[in-house]
Each structure stands twice: as structure tokens, then as C-alpha cells.
Design a protein around this motif. Structure first.
Motif, PDB file in Angstrom:
ATOM      1  N   THR A 294      35.348  29.640  25.592  1.00 17.92           N
ATOM      2  CA  THR A 294      36.699  30.011  25.177  1.00 17.92           C
ATOM      3  C   THR A 294      37.146  31.343  25.803  1.00 17.92           C
ATOM      4  O   THR A 294      38.183  31.373  26.467  1.00 17.92           O
ATOM      5  CB  THR A 294      36.783  30.021  23.647  1.00 17.92           C
ATOM      6  OG1 THR A 294      36.354  28.742  23.192  1.00 17.92           O
ATOM      7  CG2 THR A 294      38.182  30.281  23.157  1.00 17.92           C
ATOM      8  N   LEU A 296      35.811  32.774  28.363  1.00 19.93           N
ATOM      9  CA  LEU A 296      35.730  32.610  29.819  1.00 19.93           C
ATOM     10  C   LEU A 296      36.985  31.949  30.362  1.00 19.93           C
ATOM     11  O   LEU A 296      37.459  32.269  31.451  1.00 19.93           O
ATOM     12  CB  LEU A 296      34.508  31.759  30.181  1.00 19.93           C
ATOM     13  CG  LEU A 296      33.229  32.521  30.432  1.00 19.93           C
ATOM     14  CD1 LEU A 296      32.087  31.549  30.675  1.00 19.93           C
ATOM     15  CD2 LEU A 296      33.395  33.441  31.649  1.00 19.93           C
ATOM     16  N   ASN A 297      37.515  31.033  29.597  1.00 17.64           N
ATOM     17  CA  ASN A 297      38.742  30.326  29.992  1.00 17.64           C
ATOM     18  C   ASN A 297      39.866  31.333  30.217  1.00 17.64           C
ATOM     19  O   ASN A 297      40.574  31.274  31.226  1.00 17.64           O
ATOM     20  CB  ASN A 297      39.121  29.332  28.910  1.00 17.64           C
ATOM     21  CG  ASN A 297      40.250  28.424  29.354  1.00 17.64           C
ATOM     22  OD1 ASN A 297      40.270  28.009  30.513  1.00 17.64           O
ATOM     23  ND2 ASN A 297      41.182  28.140  28.445  1.00 17.64           N
ATOM     24  N   ALA A 298      39.982  32.266  29.292  1.00 17.16           N
ATOM     25  CA  ALA A 298      41.030  33.269  29.429  1.00 17.16           C
ATOM     26  C   ALA A 298      40.757  34.170  30.628  1.00 17.16           C
ATOM     27  O   ALA A 298      41.661  34.444  31.431  1.00 17.16           O
ATOM     28  CB  ALA A 298      41.114  34.093  28.146  1.00 17.16           C
ATOM     29  N   GLY A 301      41.226  32.146  33.814  1.00 18.17           N
ATOM     30  CA  GLY A 301      42.622  31.738  33.925  1.00 18.17           C
ATOM     31  C   GLY A 301      43.534  32.887  34.340  1.00 18.17           C
ATOM     32  O   GLY A 301      44.296  32.765  35.308  1.00 18.17           O
ATOM     33  N   TYR A 302      43.419  34.020  33.616  1.00 12.88           N
ATOM     34  CA  TYR A 302      44.279  35.167  33.949  1.00 12.88           C
ATOM     35  C   TYR A 302      43.982  35.687  35.349  1.00 12.88           C
ATOM     36  O   TYR A 302      44.894  35.984  36.117  1.00 12.88           O
ATOM     37  CB  TYR A 302      44.093  36.298  32.917  1.00 12.88           C
ATOM     38  CG  TYR A 302      44.919  36.098  31.667  1.00 12.88           C
ATOM     39  CD1 TYR A 302      46.330  36.175  31.734  1.00 12.88           C
ATOM     40  CD2 TYR A 302      44.327  35.842  30.443  1.00 12.88           C
ATOM     41  CE1 TYR A 302      47.088  35.985  30.591  1.00 12.88           C
ATOM     42  CE2 TYR A 302      45.076  35.657  29.297  1.00 12.88           C
ATOM     43  CZ  TYR A 302      46.466  35.727  29.367  1.00 12.88           C
ATOM     44  OH  TYR A 302      47.224  35.555  28.253  1.00 12.88           O
ATOM     45  N   GLU A 304      42.709  34.117  37.939  1.00 13.85           N
ATOM     46  CA  GLU A 304      43.222  33.167  38.943  1.00 13.85           C
ATOM     47  C   GLU A 304      44.728  33.303  39.086  1.00 13.85           C
ATOM     48  O   GLU A 304      45.274  33.336  40.200  1.00 13.85           O
ATOM     49  CB  GLU A 304      42.880  31.732  38.516  1.00 13.85           C
ATOM     50  CG  GLU A 304      41.500  31.286  38.960  1.00 13.85           C
ATOM     51  CD  GLU A 304      41.203  29.838  38.548  1.00 13.85           C
ATOM     52  OE1 GLU A 304      40.081  29.400  38.779  1.00 13.85           O
ATOM     53  OE2 GLU A 304      42.114  29.174  37.984  1.00 13.85           O
ATOM     54  N   MET A 305      45.365  33.428  37.919  1.00 19.48           N
ATOM     55  CA  MET A 305      46.827  33.505  37.948  1.00 19.48           C
ATOM     56  C   MET A 305      47.275  34.763  38.690  1.00 19.48           C
ATOM     57  O   MET A 305      48.202  34.720  39.496  1.00 19.48           O
ATOM     58  CB  MET A 305      47.375  33.508  36.520  1.00 19.48           C
ATOM     59  CG  MET A 305      48.884  33.560  36.460  1.00 19.48           C
ATOM     60  SD  MET A 305      49.479  33.206  34.808  1.00 19.48           S
ATOM     61  CE  MET A 305      48.761  34.518  33.883  1.00 19.48           C
ATOM     62  N   GLU A 308      46.798  34.366  42.294  1.00 19.03           N
ATOM     63  CA  GLU A 308      47.808  33.395  42.755  1.00 19.03           C
ATOM     64  C   GLU A 308      49.152  34.088  42.954  1.00 19.03           C
ATOM     65  O   GLU A 308      49.799  33.962  43.998  1.00 19.03           O
ATOM     66  CB  GLU A 308      47.905  32.325  41.670  1.00 19.03           C
ATOM     67  CG  GLU A 308      48.455  31.002  42.087  1.00 19.03           C
ATOM     68  CD  GLU A 308      48.475  30.070  40.866  1.00 19.03           C
ATOM     69  OE1 GLU A 308      47.404  29.506  40.568  1.00 19.03           O
ATOM     70  OE2 GLU A 308      49.529  29.952  40.201  1.00 19.03           O
ATOM     71  N   VAL A 309      49.532  34.864  41.932  1.00 20.55           N
ATOM     72  CA  VAL A 309      50.829  35.560  41.993  1.00 20.55           C
ATOM     73  C   VAL A 309      50.838  36.536  43.166  1.00 20.55           C
ATOM     74  O   VAL A 309      51.785  36.585  43.948  1.00 20.55           O
ATOM     75  CB  VAL A 309      51.101  36.329  40.670  1.00 20.55           C
ATOM     76  CG1 VAL A 309      52.309  37.254  40.793  1.00 20.55           C
ATOM     77  CG2 VAL A 309      51.308  35.337  39.534  1.00 20.55           C
ATOM     78  N   GLU A 312      51.099  34.819  46.448  1.00 23.96           N
ATOM     79  CA  GLU A 312      52.403  34.213  46.718  1.00 23.96           C
ATOM     80  C   GLU A 312      53.490  35.260  46.920  1.00 23.96           C
ATOM     81  O   GLU A 312      54.372  35.097  47.742  1.00 23.96           O
ATOM     82  CB  GLU A 312      52.784  33.283  45.562  1.00 23.96           C
ATOM     83  CG  GLU A 312      52.059  31.955  45.656  1.00 23.96           C
ATOM     84  CD  GLU A 312      52.311  31.103  44.417  1.00 23.96           C
ATOM     85  OE1 GLU A 312      53.267  31.389  43.665  1.00 23.96           O
ATOM     86  OE2 GLU A 312      51.518  30.157  44.213  1.00 23.96           O
ATOM     87  N   GLU A 313      53.379  36.352  46.141  1.00 21.71           N
ATOM     88  CA  GLU A 313      54.500  37.290  46.184  1.00 21.71           C
ATOM     89  C   GLU A 313      54.140  38.615  46.828  1.00 21.71           C
ATOM     90  O   GLU A 313      54.979  39.503  46.925  1.00 21.71           O
ATOM     91  CB  GLU A 313      55.001  37.529  44.750  1.00 21.71           C
ATOM     92  CG  GLU A 313      55.520  36.242  44.119  1.00 21.71           C
ATOM     93  CD  GLU A 313      55.755  36.396  42.618  1.00 21.71           C
ATOM     94  OE1 GLU A 313      55.845  37.552  42.155  1.00 21.71           O
ATOM     95  OE2 GLU A 313      55.826  35.353  41.940  1.00 21.71           O
ATOM     96  N   GLN A 320      53.211  43.621  33.702  1.00 19.16           N
ATOM     97  CA  GLN A 320      52.603  42.314  33.406  1.00 19.16           C
ATOM     98  C   GLN A 320      51.127  42.309  33.798  1.00 19.16           C
ATOM     99  O   GLN A 320      50.270  41.784  33.068  1.00 19.16           O
ATOM    100  CB  GLN A 320      53.354  41.228  34.202  1.00 19.16           C
ATOM    101  CG  GLN A 320      52.892  39.814  33.917  1.00 19.16           C
ATOM    102  CD  GLN A 320      53.204  39.398  32.470  1.00 19.16           C
ATOM    103  OE1 GLN A 320      54.356  39.382  32.054  1.00 19.16           O
ATOM    104  NE2 GLN A 320      52.154  39.109  31.703  1.00 19.16           N
ATOM    105  N   ASP A 324      47.911  41.580  31.471  1.00 18.85           N
ATOM    106  CA  ASP A 324      46.957  40.501  31.765  1.00 18.85           C
ATOM    107  C   ASP A 324      45.540  41.044  31.880  1.00 18.85           C
ATOM    108  O   ASP A 324      44.578  40.427  31.398  1.00 18.85           O
ATOM    109  CB  ASP A 324      47.347  39.783  33.058  1.00 18.85           C
ATOM    110  CG  ASP A 324      48.615  38.968  32.869  1.00 18.85           C
ATOM    111  OD1 ASP A 324      49.048  38.841  31.699  1.00 18.85           O
ATOM    112  OD2 ASP A 324      49.172  38.475  33.869  1.00 18.85           O
ATOM    113  N   HIS A 327      44.120  41.479  28.632  1.00 17.79           N
ATOM    114  CA  HIS A 327      43.656  40.194  28.084  1.00 17.79           C
ATOM    115  C   HIS A 327      42.271  39.852  28.618  1.00 17.79           C
ATOM    116  O   HIS A 327      41.401  39.406  27.881  1.00 17.79           O
ATOM    117  CB  HIS A 327      44.634  39.069  28.439  1.00 17.79           C
ATOM    118  CG  HIS A 327      45.950  39.200  27.733  1.00 17.79           C
ATOM    119  ND1 HIS A 327      47.108  38.637  28.219  1.00 17.79           N
ATOM    120  CD2 HIS A 327      46.294  39.828  26.589  1.00 17.79           C
ATOM    121  CE1 HIS A 327      48.105  38.919  27.401  1.00 17.79           C
ATOM    122  NE2 HIS A 327      47.622  39.644  26.398  1.00 17.79           N
TER     123      HIS A 327
END
Lengths: 782, 122
Positions: A294, A296-298, A301-302, A304-305, A308-309, A312-313, A320, A324, A327
Motif C-alpha cells: 500500500t 509502496l503504491n503511493a 505512483g507519485y 513515476e508521475m 512523467e510530468v 513531458e513539460e 505541487q 507530492d 506524500h
């Protein structure tokens, strides 16, 4: 009652057989005797009968002859009267001889006379004598005509004949009577014999039948029972048929079945336990996996996100991103907490969790915690109160664990309570020297079923609460285990909706000795061979109860090993130190000092080493004086308890007190005070002594270096004594003697706090011992 | 765009997944437990549901069974999201009526592929 007081002899199978055979033999004998008696009786009567018949015959013959004689006389008388015929002499003597013959015959009739007929015979005899005389006169007087009158002859003859007839009749009657009697006796005898014979047969058959039937029944019962028991029906109880050999066998079988049943039950129980443990393990693993995934998922996930962001940007929104990252951080921390908790649990379970005791003010810690946790309490709009009695003494326990326990209990209370009150009440129970803490809340409470498993790992009342309130589900399990390690208890009282109260009870007094504090351990894991007097105060009494007198001397051997290389070198050193059957040094030490108890720190892997060492020791001591074997005291982690027991059993220490005491790891001497270094003046130990002294003084110890302290004055007041062990152990020996003397005659009632004694040796230039002596770490516990 | 409903009680995970899906141009709604999910779906049916299994009030398995028992939502695509990683956990989710299954930590590209496959199949 009467039955038990006058108990009949055991009616055993043997007795039964014996009685049967005896009865049969007795009856057989009786039959024989009866037969003999009756046969004799019959023979007697038969003889009498024979006599009677013979008498009868004889009398008939006699009558015949008498009648012939009378006829002859009548003829002669007629002749005489008619022709005057004379008888020759020869004829007369012949007649007289014939008469004599007849008289003999009549006399012989007396032989056949009976009681009844004897009178008749007498009359006959008298009458015949008269007749005989008349007949004789007739013959002798025949030629001179002086014969008796024929009429008187006739009369006498008739008379005699009549008497003979009477006698004969009597004989006949007797014969008839005898015959009748004989028949009667014969019939009676036959009947008696037959009766006894039949009775014997009946008895034999009856007894045999009973015996066979009884035995067969018992054996059948036994057979049925053994077959049933053999099939596994261990609850079956074979009916016990009687107090005999088969009964004994039956009882033995039943007992065997009972024992088997108990053994089976035990096996079943252990199997169930093992299964349960296995299931618990599987559950634990599944839960563990779930709990780890549980957060680890966060984290993943965060992260990776964010990547990713950024990809991309080419930039991140700072606000933000920080959010994150927070978190990720909090999830990471949660994960860490989880792993720490699990490690704590694992450590406790493997017995590697150690307790570091110190004296501290528990109420101060609780107040401190209350302040720290105020924000958490306020989050749910809770009040947090600490109420403590004034007389609460300091606690001698593990402060770190104490904090951890209260953080856990308080955060639980805060989590499960909203708009309520959380109270910590501390009090002191003077009668049993216990500190009692109640942590109560007015929160959601727990149901009875929930309470049952509350102290198990990963158990929260249900999945919902876990999600709603968070937490790893390990906190209470750890609290419980910690408190048990600290010799306390943790209890809980709760009802749904009525809040929860946890009660922690801890002993105020130390329950374990500080012997462990004398152990020095650094990363190299050295071996030190330490002699220490017993911890004089309550420890000796607690551990050894009545076994030990004050002033008892303990020989303490400390071993710690973990890797094989080290174990090997350790083994070498043990051999040189006396832990081997070939070496006599430990033995000598023991014989000199006659320790009252032996202490050993048993490491997880030092079993073999110890076994050989103790074996040598106990052998030599046993040979010397078996009754004087010192008490064996094994210190170690709880995991080594079975080994300690095994060891103790091997050396027949089974009746002595033995226990394991968790030993502090990585904790050098905790106290600060006076240290005395003895025997370090010579060349060999000079460097070591200096190094030791430097390190001690760095840690604020007062050091005194002396060559000899034979009186023991100095070291008796020291907190720590280091001996340099010379080639001979004289110094040590004398010092110990001095210490013993001092202890045997204490100056005051006060208990003397005895110093820890380190034995420093570099025999055989041992790497391990050298380092042991020099690199003793004296940093205080964290 | 397709509407996704995330049913997840862990705040962080819900937030993270919502934002990641929104970045992929999904319209995302999220609720915290099974009952809320049923209520939401009855009111405003999404195109696909991402359903956590360990949920308060009404767990994921019961929620999925409830969805399958209603004609309106019998064919609604549901992907189970769960931290239970044992093999029979997957079977349990599929037995409850979930169309697919993914374990936490989520392999996001795989999850996207699964979502797209299910949406395309509708």
C-alpha cells in the motif's frame, strides 16, 4: 468397608485350577475309600453266609448219620431179641469208632454256631452226649444183655434229632438273613459308589465348564479389546473380568491404551499448534505483503508521475512537487515504521530483543510524551490528561521501550477517540512494588471478539478501522511483547462505544542482575573469560533462592560467537583456557575456588564449545565430590534456553535452578566509578594496562593501577576490577580468597555491592583475547 | 472523454491515481468506499470502475457483486486494484465479477492498456 478390611485372598486363575484339581482328587479318594469299605463289608458277610450254609450242610449230614446209626441199633436190638446173635469184638470197636466219628461230627457243628444258634447248639451237644453215652452202652453191653432200654434210646434219639433240627433251622434262618443283608449292603454300596462317581463327574464337568467359560470370556473380552485398541479406538475400555491374571493383563492393556491416548493427544496437540503457527505465519506473510504494497503504491505512483510530468513539460510546479514529495516521504516513513515494527517482532520472537535497564522517572517521560502528542490529540478534538500519584518511585527498566509502549498506546487512544478525553493515570502499588499505569480513552471501544485477538500481529478490530484510523496493526503486539520482556503485564478492558482502558503494570524493582553489564563486546566479537562475584543484593536471592549463601563465589564464563571462523578460533582458545577435556586449568580453578555456582553466557552457536567445557568440568568435579557440584546458571538469550536445559540435563543439574536471563548486548559498563587494574605492571601487560586505563579515564572512570591487591581492600570498594592473568593464577586466587573472607564476615548489615572483575590475558598471543582486553568499549548505552 | 470512477480509501493513492489518469485526459471521479461507489454509479454511471478490494463499509468484492446483480451495471467494466498479491486473491476478484485485476504497486502503463482494452471492448 468389611470387604476391604477382610479381604479374601486373590481368586486367581492358578488358585482356581488348584481348587478344581484338589476337589477332583478328594472326590476320587472318597470313591476309593467307599469302595474299599463296602467291599470289606461284603466279604465279611459273604464269609458268614458261607459258614451258615456249611453249618446247614454239616447238620444235614449229621442227621443222616444219626438216623443210620439209630437204624443200625434198632436192627441190632431186633436181632438180639430174636436170635441171640453176638457181636464180635471187632464189630464192637468198629461201631464205637463210628460213634466217635459221629461225636466229632456233632462237635464240629459248633464251629458253625452263631450267637443266636449257640444256645441251640449247647442243648444239642448235651442231648447228643447223653445219646452218645446210651449208644456206647448199647454196644459195650450188647453181648452181656445189658443194653439200655430201647425206649429210652428212642426217646433220647428223638430228642437229639429234634434239637439238631432246631439248630439246623436256625442255621438256615441265619443264612437267609445274611443273604438278605448282603443284598441290602451290596445295593447300598453300589448306590453310594455310583452317587459319588456321578457327583465327581458332575463336579469335574461343572468346574471345567466354569473355568473354561470364565477364561474364554475374559480372553474374548481381551481379544476384542486389543483388536479395537489396535485399530485405533483408544477410548475403548476393556471390561475387567476379575481379580486374576487375565484381569491384570486387561488392566495393563487399558493402561497402555490410556497412555497411548494421552501420547496421541499430545502429538495431535503439538500438530495443531504447529499447524496453527504455520497458518499464522502464512497469514502474517500475506498481511505483510499487503501492508508493504500500500505505501509502496503511493511512493512508486507519485515518483513515476513526477518523472512523467518533468519529462513531458521539462519543469515541475514547485508547490505541487513539494506536496507530492511529502506524500512520498510520509509513505516511505510509514513503510519504515512497518519494517521496524516487523523487525522488532521478529527480534522478540527469536529472543534477540534485549532489554537495557536504567533508572528513570516514568512520570516525567509520560508527561513529555503527552506534550509531544498534544497535536495528535487535538486533531480529533481530544483532551489529553496525565494524573500521577505523588509517591511514584523511579522505575528501573528499559526507558526506550517504555517510551515506545506509551507512544503506541497514546497514539492508539488518540486515533480511536473523537471529541473525547484521554487520561493516563499512574500509581504505585507499594505492597508488591509495582507501578501501575491506566491509559483510558472515551473512544469507539472494542467488542469482546475483537479484544480476544487484539495483541496479535496485523489484527485490528476489522478492516474498516484499519482504513479509517491507519496504523500497522503491529503496535499492540509489540507493546505486549515489550512489556513481557520488561517483566510486566498489559491488560485491556473495553466495550463498544464505551472507550478502552489499557493497564500497564511494571515492577519497580530490578528483576534481573546487572551481570550482563560486565560483558564487553565489540565488532570483532571477542572472548573474555570473566570472574565475577555474585551480585550480592537481591539478585542472588532472586536467582538462586536458598541455594546460595552470602559470599558465594561464581565462576562466570562468557562466550559469544556467530561466524564459523570465529567459532574455530574460539574453540582453540577455549582449549587453552581450560574448556577441553585435555586441559586442567578450568578444573584447577574450580577446585581451588570451589565456586558455589557457575554462570555461563550461552550464545546461539556456542553449544558445542560449552558442552565440551562443561563436560570436562563436571566430570572432574563429579569425580572429586559429586555432591559439591556447583549450581549451573546459564545466562543467554531466550533462544538458547533449550540448549541450557539440555546442558543442565546432561550434567544432572535437573533439580537445580536454571534460567536464562536476557543479557544486554553492546552495552559496556553502564556505571561510572572506580576501576582497579591489578597486575599490569610487568612488561607483558604494561601496554595493555595503559590502553585500558586510557580508555577508562576517557570515559570518566577513576583508575588505580596496582601490582597486587592481596588484601582485597582496594578492589572490594571498586566498581570494576581488571586482572592481568599471569602465567600462574596465584594473584587471582589470593584475591578471590580475600574477597570471600570479606564477604563471609561483613562489617555491617549492609549488602556489599561487589565489583565486576575482568580477567585479562594474552596467553599464546591470542588475537581475540588481546583485543578483548584492550578494546573494551566503554561507551554508555544510547 | 471516458469517465473513470476510482474507488479507493487510501487518500494518497486516490489522489495520485486521479491525477495520473486526468493527465491522460480521462474524466476522473473518486469515492472512498463501496457504498459511495454504488450510490455514485446509480446516479452517474461511469465508463469504467477502478475498484480497490479492501474498502470500508462495503468491500470491493461485495461492491462488484452488487454491480453485477443490477441489469444497468451488469456489463460495466470493473478493474480490481488490490494490494493482495497472492494468486487466489486474483481468482477471488475475478469470481466476484471483476473484468480484470491489477496489483499494487500499480504498473501504470499496464493499467492504461487494460482500461483501453476494456473500453474498446464496450
Amino acid at each position: 468397608m468389611a470387604e476391604s478390611r477382610f479381604r479374601l485372598p486373590r481368586f486367581s486363575l492358578r488358585l482356581r485350577l488348584f481348587i478344581s484339581i484338589a476337589a477332583i482328587v478328594a472326590l476320587f479318594t472318597l470313591t476309593n475309600i467307599t469302595y474299599q469299605i463296602s467291599s470289606q463289608n461284603r466279604n465279611l458277610r459273604l464269609d458268614n453266609l458261607q459258614k451258615a450254609v456249611q453249618g446247614q450242610l454239616a447238620s444235614v449230614t449229621t442227621r443222616q448219620q444219626m438216623q443210620d446209626q439209630q437204624k443200625e441199633i434198632l436192627v441190632l436190638d431186633a436181632l438180639k431179641r430174636g436170635g441171640q446173635q453176638k457181636l464180635s469184638k471187632k464189630e464192637i470197636s468198629g461201631a464205637l469208632a463210628s460213634l466217635q466219628n459221629l461225636a466229632n461230627r456233632v462237635r464240629s457243628l459248633g464251629d458253625y454256631a452263631y450267637l443266636d444258634s449257640i444256645e441251640a447248639y449247647k442243648q444239642l451237644s448235651t442231648s447228643y452226649a447223653e445219646l452218645d453215652m446210651l449208644w456206647r452202652q448199647f454196644y459195650t453191653g450188647y453181648n452181656e444183655d445189658q443194653t439200655p432200654l430201647a425206649t429210652s434210646l428212642e426217646r433220647s434219639f428223638e430228642n437229639t434229632l429234634a434239637l439238631l433240627g432246631a439248630f439246623e433251622a436256625m442255621e438256615v434262618q441265619a443264612a437267609e438273613q445274611l443273604t438278605a443283608q448282603l443284598h441290602k449292603v451290596s445295593r447300598f454300596n453300589d448306590r453310594v459308589t455310583m452317587g459319588i462317581y456321578l457327583f465327581t463327574i458332575a463336579l469335574t464337568v461343572g468346574l471345567g465348564y466354569l473355568l473354561i467359560r470364565y477364561t474364554t470370556q475374559s480372553l474374548t473380552n481381551l481379544n476384542v479389546g486389543t483388536v479395537r485398541i489396535g485399530r485405533g479406538d483408544l477410548d475403548y475400555h476393556i471390561p475387567v473380568s476379575g481379580d486374576d491374571e487375565i484381569g491384570d493383563l486387561t488392566i495393563a492393556f487399558n493402561e497402555m491404551a490410556d497412555k497411548l491416548r494421552n501420547a496421541m493427544a499430545q502429538v495431535q496437540q503439538s500438530k495443531e499448534k504447529a499447524d496453527q503457527a504455520n497458518r499464522a505465519k502464512t497469514n502474517f506473510l500475506a498481511n505483510m505483503s499487503h501492508e508493504l504494497r500500500t505505501p509502496l503504491n503511493a511512493i512508486i505512483g507519485y515518483s513515476e508521475m513526477m518523472i512523467e510530468v518533468y519529462n513531458e513539460e521539462n519543469q515541475l510546479d514547485e508547490k505541487q512537487a513539494v506536496e507530492d514529495l511529502e506524500h512520498i516521504l510520509s509513505s516511505g516513513r510509514h513503510l519504515l515504521q512497518l519494517i521496524n515494527d516487523v523487525l522488532d517482532l521478529a527480534k522478540i520472537e527469536s529472543g534477540n530483543m534485549t532489554v537495557l535497564n536504567e533508572t528513570f522517572d516514568s512520570v516525567a517521560i509520560i508527561r513529555g510524551l503527552a506534550t509531544t502528542m498534544l497535536p495528535l490529540a487535538r486533531k480529533n478534538n481530544n483532551q489529553l490528561l496525565v494524573e500521577a500519584d505523588e509517591n511514584i518511585p523511579q522505575l528501573y527498566s528499559d526507558a526506550v521501550k517504555f517510551r515506545q509502549i506509551f507512544i503506541n498506546l497514546l497514539s492508539n487512544a488518540c486515533k480511536f477517540t473523537r471529541d473525547g478525553k484521554i487520561t493516563v493515570q499512574a500509581s504505585y502499588a507499594a505492597h508488591n512494588k509495582q507501578l501501575v499505569y491506566h491509559i483510558s480513552d472515551t473512544g469507539i471501544g472494542m467488542s469482546k471478539t475483537a479484544l480476544k485477538n487484539i495483541f496479535e500481529a496485523f489484527v485490528q478490530a476489522d478492516a474498516e478501522t484499519s482504513h479509517k484510523y491507519g496504523g500497522t496493526g503491529l503496535g499492540l503486539a509489540i507493546c505486549k511483547q515489550f512489556i513481557e520482556l520488561m517483566h510486566g503485564t498489559l491488560d485491556v478492558r473495553s466495550a463498544p462505544g464505551e472507550g478502552t482502558t489499557f493497564t500497564v503494570v511494571l515492577p519497580a524493582q530490578p528483576v534481573q542482575p546487572k551481570i550482563g553489564e560486565l560483558i564487553s563486546q565489540d565488532d570483532q566479537q571477542e572472548l573474555s573469560f570473566v570472574l565475577t562475584p555474585p551480585v550480592a543484593s537481591d539478585v542472588a536471592s532472586t536467582i538462586l533462592a536458598s541455594d546460595t549463601e552470602p559470599g558465594a563465589l561464581a565462576l562466570v564464563a562468557l562466550l559469544k560467537d556467530s561466524d564459523n571462523d570465529f567459532a574455530e578460533s574460539l574453540q582453540d582458545h577455549c582449549q587453552t583456557m581450560g574448556y577441553s577435556p585435555s586441559d586442567t586449568r578450568l578444573q584447577t580453578l574450580c577446585e581451588h575456588h570451589r565456586p558455589d555456582f557457575l554462570c555461563a553466557l550461552l550464545g546461539a552457536e556456542s553449544k558445542v564449545l560449552f558442552a565440551s567445557g562443561w563436560l570436562a568440568l563436571s566430570r572432574s568435579l563429579q569425580e572429586a565430590r559429586a555432591s559439591e557440584l556447583p549450581a549451573l546458571l546459564v545466562f543467554g538469550e531466550s533462544a538458547s534456553y533449550p540448549q541450557a536445559c539440555e546442558l543442565a540435563a546432561r550434567f544432572d543439574y535437573s533439580n537445580r535452578k536454571r534460567l536464562t536471563i536476557p543479557v544486554r548486548q553492546h552495552n559496556p559498563v553502564a556505571r561510572r566509578g572506580n576501576a582497579v587494574l591489578i597486575g599490569f605492571a610487568n612488561e607483558e601487560f604494561h601496554g595493555t594496562g595503559e590502553a585500558l586505563r586510557n580508555s577508562l579515564e576517557k570515559e570518566a572512570w577513576q583508575c588505580e593501577v596496582t601490582d597486587s591487591d592481596a588484601e582485597g581492600d582496594l578492589s572490594a570498594h571498586a566498581d570494576l576490577v581488571f586482572f592481568a592473568l599471569q602465567d600462574n593464577a596465584d594473584l587471582l586466587y589470593w584475591h578471590l580468597i580475600a574477597l570471600r573472607e570479606k564477604l563471609a564476615h561483613p562489617d555491617s548489615e549492609e549488602l556489599v555491592a561487589l565489583p565486576g572483575i575482568f580477567l585479562v590475558t594474552n596467553q599464546n598471543s591470542s588475537r581475540v583475547l588481546d583485543s578483548a582486553a584492550i578494546e573494551i568499549e566503554l561507551t554508555p548505552p544510547v | 472523454m471516458s469517465v473513470v470512477l476510482i474507488v479507493e480509501d487510501n487518500e494518497l493513492n486516490r489522489d495520485m491515481l486521479t491525477r495520473r489518469l486526468e493527465r491522460k485526459d480521462f474524466t476522473v471521479f473518486s469515492v472512498g468506499d463501496g457504498q459511495q461507489a454504488l450510490d455514485f454509479i446509480a446516479d452517474q454511471p461511469p465508463d469504467i470502475v477502478l475498484l480497490d478490494m479492501d474498502l470500508p463499509v462495503l468491500d470491493g468484492w461485495s461492491t462488484c457483486t452488487a454491480l453485477r446483480n443490477q441489469p444497468a451495471t451488469a456489463n460495466l467494466p470493473v478493474i480490481a486494484l488490490t494490494a493482495h498479491a497472492m494468486s487466489d486473491d486474483k481468482q477471488k476478484a475475478l469470481d466476484a465479477g471483476c473484468d480484470d485485476y491489477t496489483t499494487k504497486p500499480i504498473d501504470f502503463p499496464l493499467l492504461l492498456a487494460k482500461i483501453e482494452a476494456l473500453l474498446a471492448g464496450c
